[in-house]
Design a protein around this motif. Structure first.
Motif, PDB file in Angstrom:
ATOM      1  N   PRO A 278      38.956 -17.182 -57.501  1.00  0.00           N
ATOM      2  CA  PRO A 278      38.293 -16.416 -56.439  1.00  0.00           C
ATOM      3  C   PRO A 278      39.164 -16.404 -55.194  1.00  0.00           C
ATOM      4  N   ASN A 279      39.148 -15.303 -54.431  1.00  0.00           N
ATOM      5  CA  ASN A 279      40.099 -15.194 -53.330  1.00  0.00           C
ATOM      6  C   ASN A 279      39.583 -14.264 -52.245  1.00  0.00           C
ATOM      7  N   THR A 280      40.142 -14.428 -51.055  1.00  0.00           N
ATOM      8  CA  THR A 280      39.807 -13.584 -49.909  1.00  0.00           C
ATOM      9  C   THR A 280      41.034 -12.790 -49.494  1.00  0.00           C
ATOM     10  N   LEU A 281      40.873 -11.454 -49.419  1.00  0.00           N
ATOM     11  CA  LEU A 281      41.965 -10.577 -49.010  1.00  0.00           C
ATOM     12  C   LEU A 281      41.416  -9.460 -48.125  1.00  0.00           C
ATOM     13  N   ASP A 282      42.275  -8.919 -47.285  1.00  0.00           N
ATOM     14  CA  ASP A 282      41.890  -7.793 -46.430  1.00  0.00           C
ATOM     15  C   ASP A 282      41.736  -6.493 -47.209  1.00  0.00           C
ATOM     16  N   SER A 283      42.256  -6.450 -48.417  1.00  0.00           N
ATOM     17  CA  SER A 283      42.314  -5.205 -49.170  1.00  0.00           C
ATOM     18  C   SER A 283      40.947  -4.694 -49.601  1.00  0.00           C
ATOM     19  N   GLU A 284      39.927  -5.538 -49.560  1.00  0.00           N
ATOM     20  CA  GLU A 284      38.595  -5.132 -49.981  1.00  0.00           C
ATOM     21  C   GLU A 284      37.568  -5.552 -48.929  1.00  0.00           C
ATOM     22  N   PRO A 285      36.397  -4.900 -48.908  1.00  0.00           N
ATOM     23  CA  PRO A 285      35.391  -5.228 -47.892  1.00  0.00           C
ATOM     24  C   PRO A 285      34.652  -6.529 -48.185  1.00  0.00           C
ATOM     25  N   TYR A 286      33.838  -6.933 -47.217  1.00  0.00           N
ATOM     26  CA  TYR A 286      32.929  -8.066 -47.325  1.00  0.00           C
ATOM     27  C   TYR A 286      33.641  -9.404 -47.426  1.00  0.00           C
ATOM     28  N   GLU A 287      34.648  -9.603 -46.585  1.00  0.00           N
ATOM     29  CA  GLU A 287      35.293 -10.918 -46.521  1.00  0.00           C
ATOM     30  C   GLU A 287      34.317 -11.944 -45.943  1.00  0.00           C
ATOM     31  N   PRO A 288      34.474 -13.222 -46.311  1.00  0.00           N
ATOM     32  CA  PRO A 288      35.372 -13.785 -47.319  1.00  0.00           C
ATOM     33  C   PRO A 288      34.677 -13.903 -48.675  1.00  0.00           C
TER      34      PRO A 288
END
Length: 475
Positions: free
Chosen positions: A246-256
């Motif tokens: 599992p990971n957090t990136l700016d490329s997709e919405p709803y971080e983290p």
């Protein structure tokens, strides 16, 4: 007279009522009849519908499309709420009897088929008992309404499926709430076998279950960018580049990425070096970004990677035979806007590491059962198997990197931000993922140069992926 009047009154009332009944009945008859659930049968010869798409186009809510054994070279689009609850079911004895083939596949409008089955804004779509393979993007791709940016899809079931050698993901749910992937097999994907991403925040969360699956020989077994409310349990993740990520990136919405559970899985032998020229799997990713002159690539040799996630529980898993690290957690100090990718509030509890000492994780110099970069806060470790190994930096004590649960406040349990211990974060991690894998002379083997390899005892009849013996390593 009175009696006669009463008689006429009663008769008149009865007659009036009788006259009203046909009008009421006529109104009922003219109402739109309820839709009766229909079944559409698809086969290569002798059926009204010879393509899955043609049957789907005729289907409506909670109808069933039954697909007889054969190879269907097409991309199928299921779109809109009028097909909520649609069921697409292969009728063969095994999933491999019905094959959606991506090579040379086209959609109904003649364009290249990116996905085997795409669900666009469909709630509770059911897909069962078939194989999706060789698509240029994904085997199955379910997502919220393409016409309404903020509208998620709600619920799905993907069961008894095989996803093989799709360029990106095997089974993929994006911007959806709730659902299940179960009793399925995924191998050969250029990213991950299973993917749950861009999960919206929910006051009363609907959880997604991934259970009783096998994921092997993929770049990643599970990947989930900004995924939430996912319970990954009772699966086998083995022989991937890395197991569960599992990971957090700016490329997709709803971080983290947050609030997930990884429990009761077997996570082992994730040492697949897909960077080698002879590999039949090639990563679709352009890497994790850059650090100075280094291009950062996905790491291999790791069982569990929590990359910038918040509130994940890793518990009661069997994690063994991963050459770099058994389980790891770290932040993104370089590439995330707003520093949303901070490792915090993650718990590693009750895991059995190294298979009672017979199949160790991370036996190289900086390898270990558990590794963190010293960033974040609230990460803790409790009741993992006796003898579990940790890799504290020379500049930090084991206590403040790997505290017991509940974790104390920073700095007794991390820095409290996305920047961790310098040696852990830069020397151990960035130098590793910054290995030059593009140089055919020696680059593809550079991550292997960090390992100390060993043989693996048999487990459930599985065979470990072959690793290039004696890699040529730079001095």
């Amino acid at each position: 007279m009175a009696s006669s009047f009463r008689t006429r009154y009663v008769v008149a009332i009865a007659l009036g009522a009788a006259l009203l009944v046909p009008a009421f009945a006529t109104g009922t008859a003219s109402a739109k009849p309820k839709h009766r659930h229909k079944t559409f049968v698809v086969c290569k010869h002798g059926c009204k519908y010879r393509t899955i798409q043609s049957a789907v186009d005729k289907a409506r809510k909670r109808d069933t499309v039954r697909v007889k054994p054969g190879k269907y070279v097409e991309g199928v689009l299921v779109k809109g709420s009028k097909r909520n609850g649609l069921r697409i079911i292969g009728t063969g004895k095994k999933p491999g009897a019905v094959v959606l083939e991506g090579k040379n596949a086209k959609t109904a409008d003649g364009s290249l088929a990116n996905h085997g089955i795409e669900g666009d804004g469909v709630d509770n779509l059911v897909i069962k008992n078939l194989k999706v393979t060789h698509y240029v993007a994904n085997g199955v791709f379910l997502h919220g309404h393409s016409d309404t940016a903020k509208s998620a899809c709600h619920g799905f079931l993907m069961k008894d499926l095989i996803a093989a050698f799709n360029r990106s993901y095997g089974l993929f749910a994006f911007n959806c709430t709730g659902g299940r992937i179960t009793r399925s097999i995924g191998y050969g994907q250029g990213d991950s076998a299973w993917y749950i991403g861009a999960t919206p925040q929910q006051a009363k969360p609907k959880w997604t279950s991934i259970d009783h699956t096998k994921a092997y020989r993929n770049v990643l077994g599970y990947s989930g960018t900004n995924s939430k409310y996912v319970n990954i349990h009772d699966n086998d993740f083995y022989n991937n580049g890395a197991g569960v990520v599992p990971n957090t990136l700016d490329s997709e919405p709803y971080e983290p990425a947050g609030h997930g559970i990884i429990q009761n899985n077997n996570i082992f032998w994730n040492n697949f070096n897909y960077y080698l020229p002879a590999s039949n799997v090639e990563t679709v990713s352009g890497g994790l970004g850059e650090a100075g002159d280094l291009e950062l690539n996905y790491p291999i040799g790791i069982g569990v990677i929590l990359f910038g996630v918040d509130g994940w529980k890793v518990r009661n898993n069997k994690i063994f035979g991963n050459y770099k690290w058994g389980a790891s957690a770290f932040s993104d100090p370089l590439g995330n806007d707003g520093f949303d990718a901070e490792s915090k509030n993650n718990k590693f509890t009750g895991n059995k590491m190294g298979r009672n000492g017979t199949d160790l994780n991370g036996t190289s110099i900086d390898g270990a059962d558990f590794w963190v970069d010293g960033s974040g806060s609230g990460n803790c470790f409790q009741n993992n198997s006796a003898g579990s190994t940790f890799d504290p930096s020379a500049y930090a004590t084991q206590a403040n990197l790997y505290p017991a649960c509940p974790a104390p406040d920073p700095p007794a349990s991390g820095t409290g931000n996305s920047f961790g211990d310098a040696e852990q974060q830069f020397d151990d991690l960035i130098n590793y993922v910054g290995s030059d894998t593009t140089n055919p002379a020696d680059g593809p083997e550079q991550m292997e140069c960090d390992w100390t390899q060993h043989s693996h005892p048999a487990f459930k009849g599985y065979k470990p992926v072959k690793i290039t013996p004696g890699p040529v390593c730079l001095p």
